[in-house]
Motif scaffolding. Structure first.
Motif, PDB file in Angstrom:
ATOM      1  N   LYS A  46       0.810  -1.234  -0.109  1.00 35.13           N
ATOM      2  CA  LYS A  46      -0.109   0.019  -0.111  1.00 35.13           C
ATOM      3  C   LYS A  46       0.837   1.326  -0.029  1.00 35.13           C
ATOM      4  O   LYS A  46       0.538   2.269  -0.667  1.00 35.13           O
ATOM      5  CB  LYS A  46      -0.882  -0.135   1.134  1.00 35.13           C
ATOM      6  N   TYR A  74       2.356   1.997  -3.395  1.00 41.25           N
ATOM      7  CA  TYR A  74       1.198   2.565  -4.407  1.00 41.25           C
ATOM      8  C   TYR A  74       1.123   4.081  -3.822  1.00 41.25           C
ATOM      9  O   TYR A  74       1.351   5.056  -4.776  1.00 41.25           O
ATOM     10  CB  TYR A  74      -0.160   1.951  -3.972  1.00 41.25           C
ATOM     11  N   ARG A  75       1.259   4.392  -2.639  1.00 36.42           N
ATOM     12  CA  ARG A  75       1.013   5.781  -2.374  1.00 36.42           C
ATOM     13  C   ARG A  75       2.078   6.813  -2.675  1.00 36.42           C
ATOM     14  O   ARG A  75       1.929   7.543  -3.200  1.00 36.42           O
ATOM     15  CB  ARG A  75       1.110   5.911  -0.723  1.00 36.42           C
ATOM     16  N   THR A 119       1.268   8.962 -10.877  1.00 36.50           N
ATOM     17  CA  THR A 119       0.350   8.278 -11.626  1.00 36.50           C
ATOM     18  C   THR A 119       1.154   7.732 -13.013  1.00 36.50           C
ATOM     19  O   THR A 119       1.912   8.379 -13.354  1.00 36.50           O
ATOM     20  CB  THR A 119      -0.658   9.555 -12.279  1.00 36.50           C
ATOM     21  N   PHE A 127      -0.837  -6.983  -4.366  1.00 32.85           N
ATOM     22  CA  PHE A 127      -1.041  -5.624  -5.267  1.00 32.85           C
ATOM     23  C   PHE A 127      -2.079  -5.163  -5.610  1.00 32.85           C
ATOM     24  O   PHE A 127      -2.538  -4.168  -5.797  1.00 32.85           O
ATOM     25  CB  PHE A 127      -0.252  -6.300  -6.352  1.00 32.85           C
ATOM     26  N   ALA A 147      -4.202  -3.143  -3.055  1.00 32.53           N
ATOM     27  CA  ALA A 147      -3.620  -1.990  -3.177  1.00 32.53           C
ATOM     28  C   ALA A 147      -3.976  -1.025  -4.313  1.00 32.53           C
ATOM     29  O   ALA A 147      -3.911   0.221  -3.841  1.00 32.53           O
ATOM     30  CB  ALA A 147      -2.043  -2.001  -2.830  1.00 32.53           C
ATOM     31  N   PHE A 183      -3.296  -1.449  -7.853  1.00 32.36           N
ATOM     32  CA  PHE A 183      -2.210  -1.664  -8.689  1.00 32.36           C
ATOM     33  C   PHE A 183      -3.005  -2.361  -9.858  1.00 32.36           C
ATOM     34  O   PHE A 183      -4.075  -3.172  -9.726  1.00 32.36           O
ATOM     35  CB  PHE A 183      -1.096  -2.481  -8.461  1.00 32.36           C
ATOM     36  N   LYS A 223       0.431   2.204 -11.159  1.00 32.75           N
ATOM     37  CA  LYS A 223      -0.511   2.976 -10.357  1.00 32.75           C
ATOM     38  C   LYS A 223      -1.195   4.021 -11.314  1.00 32.75           C
ATOM     39  O   LYS A 223      -0.608   4.558 -12.226  1.00 32.75           O
ATOM     40  CB  LYS A 223       0.172   3.870  -9.186  1.00 32.75           C
ATOM     41  N   SER A 225      -3.563   4.928  -1.787  1.00 36.51           N
ATOM     42  CA  SER A 225      -4.131   3.840  -2.100  1.00 36.51           C
ATOM     43  C   SER A 225      -5.687   3.717  -1.513  1.00 36.51           C
ATOM     44  O   SER A 225      -6.045   4.168  -0.480  1.00 36.51           O
ATOM     45  CB  SER A 225      -3.385   2.441  -1.744  1.00 36.51           C
TER      46      SER A 225
END
Length: 308
Positions: free
Chosen positions: A167, A170-171, A175, A212, A215, A217, A248, A254
């Motif tokens: 997570k 992802y954060r 983008t 993944f 989160a 993805f 992402k 996330s």
């Protein structure tokens, strides 16, 4: 849509075990019942000692330069020198060396919880210019949307809550950013599975994919990697056994909501329990130091085309 792309780095041979099913497993880190040294406190002590010979004695049998280069060259998509890249749990900078072959060192950040491992990284001339800092993979000290690439190799097995670490990956990505996590795969041989469970987390391939996707993805892919002398990637619990990537697609944090952290290393733990887990885990780790030697010998003896 998740996919499983099965490959064996640098071997030219297909692994003998069947591809993983596309189904998803438990969202919790439930592969291992005990995971005695997987906790962060034990890992700190473990690497306090192992850092002395990590690059030349302990690491080469588990995570080779060929494996690293396949993951960095083909999976992590490091095709532009101006990419901003973070190497999480990067230790002595072994994977970071693969990153700076493609990306300007000034654009790379190496973070790890072990000051002893990081001291080794700071001594490497090729990493001059890389930002090297202490930090927690489950609580990264960066704002959202900071990096173009997130790389982590041989670290997830020490995370008390792998879902939280992914997570965080992802954060901190921007983008369109890509995360590439390289980690162990659960053994299929019963004795290796026993020692894996007594040492740290060896996730199933399904768990990687699920973490993944939960989160946030997209385009999640799992590819198997292994040393040249392994035939059959998963049988003995290759410590670095797969490379998982995801994209992402939306800015910000996330969408996954989690509770408190599973382990807060700033709080004092029971020293006796920590010592026992450290001792038992270290003994079990010795098994995975010997397995590559055993597999290398078998590779020299058993005829090509036969599984070992």
């Amino acid at each position: 849509m998740a996919s499983t792309n099965v490959s064996s780095a640098g071997t030219g041979r297909a692994p003998v075990d069947a591809p993983a099913p596309a189904g998803l497993g438990s969202s919790k880190a439930s592969s291992s019942a005990l995971r005695l040294i997987q906790h962060k406190r034990e890992a700190l002590w473990f690497y306090r000692f192992i850092s002395i010979g990590y690059d030349h004695v302990f690491n080469p049998g588990q995570y080779t330069e060929d494996m690293r280069d396949v993951a960095m060259d083909e999976h992590a998509d490091l095709r532009r020198p101006n990419l901003k890249v973070v190497d999480v749990g990067g230790g002595t900078g072994f994977t970071t060396l693969g990153i700076v072959r493609h990306v300007d060192p000034e654009n790379v950040t190496l973070i790890d919880q072990s000051p002893h491992q990081l001291d080794k990284a700071r001594q490497k001339k090729a990493l001059k210019g890389v930002k090297i800092m202490e930090g927690d993979a489950e609580d990264l000290p960066f704002p959202a949307d900071t990096f173009d690439r997130y790389v982590s190799a041989g670290s997830i097995e020490y995370w008390p809550d792998p879902q939280r670490g992914i997570k965080e990956a992802y954060r901190v990505l921007s983008t369109g950013g890509l995360a590439c996590i390289i980690g162990p795969v659960r053994p299929t041989f019963w004795l290796s599975r026993f020692f894996a469970d007594m040492w740290m987390l060896f996730p199933t391939e399904q768990e990687y994919i699920e973490w993944f996707e939960r989160a946030g993805f997209k385009d999640v892919e799992l590819k198997r990697i292994g040393p040249k002398w392994y035939r059959g990637v998963r049988r003995h619990g290759l410590v670095i056994g797969c490379s998982v990537t995801g994209i992402k697609t939306e800015s910000g944090d996330s969408p996954l909501q989690l509770g408190p952290k599973a382990e807060d290393i700033s709080k004092h733990g029971n020293p006796i329990l920590v010592f026992v887990r450290f001792l038992i885990g270290t003994i079990c780790a010795t098994y995975f130091f010997l397995v590559p030697i055993y597999m290398w010998i078998k590779d020299k003896i058993v005829p090509r085309g036969m599984p070992i």
